[in-house]
Design an enzyme around this catalytic site. Sequence first.
Site, PDB file in Angstrom:
ATOM      1  N   ASP A  12       0.859  -1.183   0.000  1.00 23.00           N
ATOM      2  CA  ASP A  12       0.000   0.000   0.000  1.00 23.00           C
ATOM      3  C   ASP A  12       0.895   1.232   0.000  1.00 23.00           C
ATOM      4  O   ASP A  12       1.994   1.205   0.564  1.00 23.00           O
ATOM      5  CB  ASP A  12      -0.861   0.026   1.274  1.00 23.00           C
ATOM      6  CG  ASP A  12      -1.992  -0.988   1.223  1.00 23.00           C
ATOM      7  OD1 ASP A  12      -2.077  -1.749   0.249  1.00 23.00           O
ATOM      8  OD2 ASP A  12      -2.792  -1.006   2.184  1.00 23.00           O
ATOM      9  N   ASP A  57       0.395   3.905   1.629  1.00 25.09           N
ATOM     10  CA  ASP A  57       0.333   4.647   2.895  1.00 25.09           C
ATOM     11  C   ASP A  57       0.983   3.902   4.052  1.00 25.09           C
ATOM     12  O   ASP A  57       0.802   4.260   5.208  1.00 25.09           O
ATOM     13  CB  ASP A  57      -1.130   4.985   3.223  1.00 25.09           C
ATOM     14  CG  ASP A  57      -2.042   3.772   3.169  1.00 25.09           C
ATOM     15  OD1 ASP A  57      -1.539   2.634   3.263  1.00 25.09           O
ATOM     16  OD2 ASP A  57      -3.262   3.957   3.020  1.00 25.09           O
ATOM     17  N   TRP A  97     -13.387  -1.815  -2.099  1.00 27.88           N
ATOM     18  CA  TRP A  97     -12.564  -2.099  -0.916  1.00 27.88           C
ATOM     19  C   TRP A  97     -12.840  -3.477  -0.305  1.00 27.88           C
ATOM     20  O   TRP A  97     -13.995  -3.852  -0.113  1.00 27.88           O
ATOM     21  CB  TRP A  97     -12.817  -0.999   0.128  1.00 27.88           C
ATOM     22  CG  TRP A  97     -11.942  -1.131   1.340  1.00 27.88           C
ATOM     23  CD1 TRP A  97     -10.721  -0.576   1.536  1.00 27.88           C
ATOM     24  CD2 TRP A  97     -12.232  -1.908   2.504  1.00 27.88           C
ATOM     25  NE1 TRP A  97     -10.218  -0.962   2.754  1.00 27.88           N
ATOM     26  CE2 TRP A  97     -11.129  -1.778   3.368  1.00 27.88           C
ATOM     27  CE3 TRP A  97     -13.305  -2.708   2.889  1.00 27.88           C
ATOM     28  CZ2 TRP A  97     -11.070  -2.403   4.606  1.00 27.88           C
ATOM     29  CZ3 TRP A  97     -13.249  -3.349   4.126  1.00 27.88           C
ATOM     30  CH2 TRP A  97     -12.140  -3.175   4.977  1.00 27.88           C
ATOM     31  N   GLU A 115      -9.911  -8.862  -1.141  1.00 24.61           N
ATOM     32  CA  GLU A 115      -8.882  -9.401  -2.065  1.00 24.61           C
ATOM     33  C   GLU A 115      -7.693  -9.985  -1.287  1.00 24.61           C
ATOM     34  O   GLU A 115      -7.127 -10.999  -1.677  1.00 24.61           O
ATOM     35  CB  GLU A 115      -8.447  -8.322  -3.076  1.00 24.61           C
ATOM     36  CG  GLU A 115      -7.347  -7.357  -2.670  1.00 24.61           C
ATOM     37  CD  GLU A 115      -7.669  -6.481  -1.468  1.00 24.61           C
ATOM     38  OE1 GLU A 115      -8.849  -6.298  -1.159  1.00 24.61           O
ATOM     39  OE2 GLU A 115      -6.723  -5.981  -0.837  1.00 24.61           O
ATOM     40  N   ASP A 116      -7.360  -9.357  -0.146  1.00 16.50           N
ATOM     41  CA  ASP A 116      -6.221  -9.868   0.640  1.00 16.50           C
ATOM     42  C   ASP A 116      -6.547 -11.239   1.252  1.00 16.50           C
ATOM     43  O   ASP A 116      -5.694 -12.127   1.305  1.00 16.50           O
ATOM     44  CB  ASP A 116      -5.805  -8.853   1.726  1.00 16.50           C
ATOM     45  CG  ASP A 116      -6.978  -8.320   2.541  1.00 16.50           C
ATOM     46  OD1 ASP A 116      -8.149  -8.571   2.158  1.00 16.50           O
ATOM     47  OD2 ASP A 116      -6.747  -7.654   3.569  1.00 16.50           O
ATOM     48  N   MET A 150       0.584   3.677   9.368  1.00 17.27           N
ATOM     49  CA  MET A 150      -0.222   3.983   8.183  1.00 17.27           C
ATOM     50  C   MET A 150      -0.603   5.459   8.228  1.00 17.27           C
ATOM     51  O   MET A 150      -1.026   5.955   9.281  1.00 17.27           O
ATOM     52  CB  MET A 150      -1.485   3.123   8.126  1.00 17.27           C
ATOM     53  CG  MET A 150      -2.192   3.248   6.778  1.00 17.27           C
ATOM     54  SD  MET A 150      -3.713   2.281   6.637  1.00 17.27           S
ATOM     55  CE  MET A 150      -4.902   3.509   7.136  1.00 17.27           C
ATOM     56  N   HIS A 184      -6.143   8.331   6.726  1.00 16.69           N
ATOM     57  CA  HIS A 184      -6.869   8.819   5.542  1.00 16.69           C
ATOM     58  C   HIS A 184      -8.326   8.415   5.597  1.00 16.69           C
ATOM     59  O   HIS A 184      -8.703   7.474   6.315  1.00 16.69           O
ATOM     60  CB  HIS A 184      -6.226   8.271   4.259  1.00 16.69           C
ATOM     61  CG  HIS A 184      -6.281   6.759   4.167  1.00 16.69           C
ATOM     62  ND1 HIS A 184      -7.402   6.076   3.761  1.00 16.69           N
ATOM     63  CD2 HIS A 184      -5.344   5.810   4.452  1.00 16.69           C
ATOM     64  CE1 HIS A 184      -7.152   4.776   3.781  1.00 16.69           C
ATOM     65  NE2 HIS A 184      -5.914   4.586   4.215  1.00 16.69           N
ATOM     66  N   ARG A 226     -11.738   7.019   3.457  1.00 21.79           N
ATOM     67  CA  ARG A 226     -11.951   6.090   2.341  1.00 21.79           C
ATOM     68  C   ARG A 226     -12.030   6.905   1.055  1.00 21.79           C
ATOM     69  O   ARG A 226     -12.685   7.940   0.992  1.00 21.79           O
ATOM     70  CB  ARG A 226     -13.249   5.319   2.590  1.00 21.79           C
ATOM     71  CG  ARG A 226     -13.653   4.290   1.582  1.00 21.79           C
ATOM     72  CD  ARG A 226     -12.868   2.986   1.598  1.00 21.79           C
ATOM     73  NE  ARG A 226     -12.346   2.527   2.875  1.00 21.79           N
ATOM     74  CZ  ARG A 226     -13.011   1.780   3.768  1.00 21.79           C
ATOM     75  NH1 ARG A 226     -14.246   1.433   3.552  1.00 21.79           N
ATOM     76  NH2 ARG A 226     -12.438   1.380   4.875  1.00 21.79           N
TER      77      ARG A 226
HETATM   78  C1  UD2 Z   1      -6.623  -2.226   3.836  1.00 22.30           C
HETATM   79  C2  UD2 Z   1      -5.351  -3.014   3.618  1.00 22.30           C
HETATM   80  C3  UD2 Z   1      -5.064  -3.132   2.131  1.00 22.30           C
HETATM   81  C4  UD2 Z   1      -6.210  -3.737   1.383  1.00 22.30           C
HETATM   82  C5  UD2 Z   1      -7.473  -2.948   1.708  1.00 22.30           C
HETATM   83  C6  UD2 Z   1      -8.723  -3.606   1.169  1.00 22.30           C
HETATM   84  C7  UD2 Z   1      -4.226  -2.182   5.578  1.00 22.30           C
HETATM   85  C8  UD2 Z   1      -3.159  -1.326   6.072  1.00 22.30           C
HETATM   86  N1  UD2 Z   1      -4.299  -2.305   4.251  1.00 22.30           N
HETATM   87  O1  UD2 Z   1      -6.316  -0.916   3.416  1.00 22.30           O
HETATM   88  O2  UD2 Z   1      -3.891  -3.889   1.892  1.00 22.30           O
HETATM   89  O3  UD2 Z   1      -6.353  -5.085   1.704  1.00 22.30           O
HETATM   90  O4  UD2 Z   1      -7.672  -2.796   3.109  1.00 22.30           O
HETATM   91  O5  UD2 Z   1      -8.843  -3.439  -0.198  1.00 22.30           O
HETATM   92  O6  UD2 Z   1      -4.961  -2.767   6.329  1.00 22.30           O
HETATM   93  N2  UD2 Z   1      -5.448   3.122  -3.243  1.00 22.30           N
HETATM   94  C9  UD2 Z   1      -5.168   4.264  -3.979  1.00 22.30           C
HETATM   95  N3  UD2 Z   1      -6.182   5.065  -4.372  1.00 22.30           N
HETATM   96  C10 UD2 Z   1      -7.471   4.795  -4.076  1.00 22.30           C
HETATM   97  C11 UD2 Z   1      -7.742   3.643  -3.319  1.00 22.30           C
HETATM   98  C12 UD2 Z   1      -6.720   2.824  -2.907  1.00 22.30           C
HETATM   99  O7  UD2 Z   1      -4.013   4.567  -4.265  1.00 22.30           O
HETATM  100  O8  UD2 Z   1      -8.345   5.564  -4.479  1.00 22.30           O
HETATM  101  C13 UD2 Z   1      -4.349   2.164  -2.925  1.00 22.30           C
HETATM  102  C14 UD2 Z   1      -3.342   2.739  -1.954  1.00 22.30           C
HETATM  103  O9  UD2 Z   1      -2.088   2.159  -2.214  1.00 22.30           O
HETATM  104  C15 UD2 Z   1      -3.914   2.274  -0.649  1.00 22.30           C
HETATM  105  C16 UD2 Z   1      -4.372   0.868  -0.994  1.00 22.30           C
HETATM  106  O10 UD2 Z   1      -4.876   0.994  -2.320  1.00 22.30           O
HETATM  107  O11 UD2 Z   1      -2.958   2.314   0.379  1.00 22.30           O
HETATM  108  C17 UD2 Z   1      -5.426   0.277  -0.052  1.00 22.30           C
HETATM  109  O12 UD2 Z   1      -6.532   1.135   0.050  1.00 22.30           O
HETATM  110  P1  UD2 Z   1      -6.892   1.942   1.404  1.00 22.30           P
HETATM  111  O13 UD2 Z   1      -5.659   2.492   1.969  1.00 22.30           O
HETATM  112  O14 UD2 Z   1      -7.981   2.879   1.100  1.00 22.30           O
HETATM  113  O15 UD2 Z   1      -7.508   0.816   2.305  1.00 22.30           O
HETATM  114  P2  UD2 Z   1      -7.129   0.391   3.801  1.00 22.30           P
HETATM  115  O16 UD2 Z   1      -6.221   1.347   4.450  1.00 22.30           O
HETATM  116  O17 UD2 Z   1      -8.357   0.031   4.534  1.00 22.30           O
HETATM  117 MN    MN Z   2      -4.721   2.636   3.850  1.00 24.48          MN
END
Ligand code: UD2
Ligand code: MN
Length: 364
Positions: free
Chosen positions: A208, A210, A270, A273-274, A300, A303, A305
């Site tokens: 990711d 972030d 969202w 997939e993981d 992290m 941010h 959604r």
């Molecule tokens: C969690 C997981 C992530 C993934 C996701 C579900 C953590 C730290 N990470 O992330 O690996 O499984 O859930 O899909 O728990 N991104 C963009 N632009 C966008 C949307 C996403 O660049 O508009 C990329 C970016 O690299 C981001 C990653 O996708 O870090 C995951 O998306 P997130 O950060 O919104 O989701 P998060 O933090 O819940």
């Molecule tokens: Mn994130």
Amino acid sequence: MTRLLLGVTLERVCKAVLLLCLLHFVIIVILYFDVYAQHLAFFSRFNSRSSALAQPSPNASRPHGTEAPGPSPQPGANHSSTQQPLPPCQEVPPGLVGRLLIEFSSPMSMERVQRENPEVRAGGKYAPPDCQPRQKVAILIPFRHREHHLRYWLHYLHPILRRQKVAYSIYIINQYGEDTFNRAKLLNAGFLEALRDEADYDCFIFSDVDLVPMDDRNLYRCYEQPRHFAVAMDKFSFRLPYAGYFGGVSGLSRSQFLKINGFPNEYWGWGGEDDDIFNRISLNGMKVSRPDSRIGRYRMIKHERDKHNEPNPQRFTKIQNTKATMKRDGISSLQYQLVEVTRWPLYTNITVDIGKPPPRPARG
Ligand code: UD2
Ligand code: MN
């Protein structure tokens, strides 16, 4: 008579001593030239070695359709066969510092990151200059509209990766357009595009944008089993949220990735997939490996959604069906359009059009 005998004996002794002296002299001359020759050989070896460190190879590689701003040798390939090969990099890199202070409050500019990382070559590529890296790693980041996160990521990760003594390249896999985000499909496309850029990657790390590691002993490379790196995140109170968690940062060798048919292409939005990837790994007889939770710590960047990445309501049913879907849905069925490849100083941007989710079947 006795005097004559004595004279002859004395003469013989003198001759023998003279001969011995001559022999001694010859031996000394031989030894002298030998040492001198060794000296010469040592210095010529030393000279050719230091010039090997200074000279970049003309053997530059470029992504398709882009202009490289300068000469850019292949990582680990900057030594011709006539020069002494570099020693292999140590299993545990000697220059690691351990725990790191990571914060995201001070502003970060790309100019600063560039200024502070002059060793990184065009496209975000680097190879250790003083040892032969054990692996060549492609780091793939799924991406859209997160430039402010990317600057922090590059600021922290480039120095960490340099200390870890691997050959690496950074690829930003940027989703084209504004349709629903699809992290896993982007990473599949990134896998193929990285290999089209350089065919000899051993290892693929999926991160990711972030997430920044808080300890450089968490080595970004591939292991005997698929690796999960982000085991203790601040957002989960530095604990693994559940045993099968595989999100955030993970790494698979080329053969591990192909064994699971890559990642699923059909998780739009969202989540899920993981978990599907975790299922693929277990169903193919592999076991996830992880660093110690005191080392696998992460921050992290906070941010909201993003738009067009709403939680996928189908994710719960989909992860029940990995066994049935993984053979037909994966790297073998991947379809996308390559839009653009740009080699920036600190990373390679690959923009891909991965399409949009299929229309929902009409109810009733
Ligand atoms: C969690 C997981 C992530 C993934 C996701 C579900 C953590 C730290 N990470 O992330 O690996 O499984 O859930 O899909 O728990 N991104 C963009 N632009 C966008 C949307 C996403 O660049 O508009 C990329 C970016 O690299 C981001 C990653 O996708 O870090 C995951 O998306 P997130 O950060 O919104 O989701 P998060 O933090 O819940
Ligand atoms: Mn994130």
